[in-house]
Scaffold this active site. Structure first.
Site, PDB file in Angstrom:
ATOM      1  N   CYS A 214     -41.286 -59.365 -95.017  1.00 18.48           N
ATOM      2  CA  CYS A 214     -41.686 -59.952 -93.743  1.00 18.48           C
ATOM      3  C   CYS A 214     -40.637 -59.657 -92.669  1.00 18.48           C
ATOM      4  O   CYS A 214     -39.444 -59.544 -92.968  1.00 18.48           O
ATOM      5  CB  CYS A 214     -41.872 -61.461 -93.895  1.00 18.48           C
ATOM      6  SG  CYS A 214     -43.280 -61.922 -94.921  1.00 18.48           S
TER       7      CYS A 214
ATOM      8  N   CYS B  88     -42.015 -71.097 -97.979  1.00 11.84           N
ATOM      9  CA  CYS B  88     -42.810 -70.191 -97.143  1.00 11.84           C
ATOM     10  C   CYS B  88     -43.440 -69.086 -97.989  1.00 11.84           C
ATOM     11  O   CYS B  88     -44.633 -68.784 -97.854  1.00 11.84           O
ATOM     12  CB  CYS B  88     -41.931 -69.599 -96.047  1.00 11.84           C
ATOM     13  SG  CYS B  88     -42.830 -68.597 -94.842  1.00 11.84           S
ATOM     14  N   CYS B  89     -42.654 -68.474 -98.871  1.00 19.41           N
ATOM     15  CA  CYS B  89     -43.191 -67.417 -99.741  1.00 19.41           C
ATOM     16  C   CYS B  89     -44.272 -67.968-100.661  1.00 19.41           C
ATOM     17  O   CYS B  89     -45.248 -67.275-100.974  1.00 19.41           O
ATOM     18  CB  CYS B  89     -42.071 -66.792-100.567  1.00 19.41           C
ATOM     19  SG  CYS B  89     -40.991 -65.675 -99.653  1.00 19.41           S
TER      20      CYS B  89
ATOM     21  N   CYS C 150     -37.426 -61.803 -92.352  1.00 25.81           N
ATOM     22  CA  CYS C 150     -36.621 -61.884 -93.576  1.00 25.81           C
ATOM     23  C   CYS C 150     -36.121 -60.526 -94.056  1.00 25.81           C
ATOM     24  O   CYS C 150     -35.634 -60.406 -95.185  1.00 25.81           O
ATOM     25  CB  CYS C 150     -37.428 -62.549 -94.688  1.00 25.81           C
ATOM     26  SG  CYS C 150     -38.044 -64.185 -94.261  1.00 25.81           S
TER      27      CYS C 150
ATOM     28  N   CYS D 137     -39.167 -63.229-104.281  1.00 29.89           N
ATOM     29  CA  CYS D 137     -40.048 -64.121-103.528  1.00 29.89           C
ATOM     30  C   CYS D 137     -40.977 -64.906-104.434  1.00 29.89           C
ATOM     31  O   CYS D 137     -41.596 -65.872-104.012  1.00 29.89           O
ATOM     32  CB  CYS D 137     -40.870 -63.324-102.517  1.00 29.89           C
ATOM     33  SG  CYS D 137     -41.955 -62.099-103.266  1.00 29.89           S
TER      34      CYS D 137
END
Length: 267
Positions: free
Chosen positions: A228, A139-140, A231, A256
């Site tokens: 985010c 995702c990162c 997270c 990240c």
């Protein structure tokens, strides 16, 4: 009074504007310059960065404590270039803070967004919260690394708000100046300045309070390291700030990828 806190807030609007010098036409001695800046104040480090790169220097702003970096850079160069990553999953408070900083300093902030051609297939296949199951890397990579890589491809130098005390595992050796190990190429070295590297959290907040800078309201609710929304969570008084990030993962992996050079250099 520490060297990084020498400009009173009342001088914010009356300070003389800094005129950008042209970037250096000849390469500089990186080890020598890094060594000469190692014990300098953040302002001196930023001044050297502007002297060597002029308008080609970009300031990275995450919507958190690195407002200090924006403030210092703006006082040296009222035309400072700033960018920020919008992952699409930030807290509403962070979005409001980015706009507040934009208005406070009267600057443009280049907001970077993920490529929908990469993001949409991930969400369609794995949903919106796959990182809890698969880890945050994928995702990162799409929401942060790809947009940053795209931005830095056309940049010669950037400055970040990294500090050594933010993560003993991955940031304890952050240098004031380095070749970016994650985003450089053999054909195009990318110079990375970390002017706040030696500042502590206490010093950063002393600067913010003394000069009455705007700050992310999440800090008032126990958030220290802010990323985010899914997270990031508040930390307890005796917890390290990075314990509020990706808390379901092993502690040494809490980067990240924006500063993957920290991990590369330790490999």
């Amino acid at each position: 009074m520490p060297p990084f806190a020498t400009i009173p807030a009342t001088e914010r609007n009356s300070a003389a504007q800094h005129q950008d010098p042209s970037p250096m036409s000849q390469p500089f001695d990186l080890p020598a310059l890094a060594s000469s800046l190692a014990d300098k104040s953040p302002q001196d480090i930023l001044k050297a960065a502007f002297e060597h790169f002029g308008d080609e220097l970009w300031i990275s702003f995450s919507g958190a404590e690195d407002v200090v970096l924006v403030d210092m850079a703006w006082k040296l160069n009222r035309n400072v270039k700033v960018f920020s990553l919008d992952t699409g999953r930030l807290h509403p408070e962070t979005y409001r803070f980015i706009d507040q900083v934009r208005e406070h300093y009267g600057i443009a902030i280049d907001v970077l967004s993920p490529d929908p051609r990469l993001l949409e297939p991930l969400v369609k296949e794995k949903g919106l919260f796959s990182f809890y199951r698969d880890g945050h890397g994928e995702c990162c990579g799409i929401r942060k690394i790809e947009p940053l890589k795209r931005k830095l491809a056309g940049v010669r130098a950037w400055a970040t708000g990294q500090r050594r005390d933010q993560s003993p595992g991955t940031r304890s050796q952050v240098a004031v100046l380095e070749i970016d190990g994650a985003f450089s190429t053999p054909e195009k070295p990318l110079y990375k300045f970390n002017p706040l590297s030696s500042m502590t959290s206490e010093e950063v907040w002393g600067y913010i309070r003394m000069l009455e800078l705007p700050y992310n309201s999440l800090h008032e609710r126990g958030y220290i390291s802010i990323g985010c929304e899914p997270c990031t969570r508040p930390v307890l008084p005796n917890q390290h700030e990075r314990e509020g990030r990706w808390w379901w993962e092993e502690a040494t992996h809490k980067e990240c990828g924006l500063h993957a050079g920290n991990l590369i250099s330790k490999a």
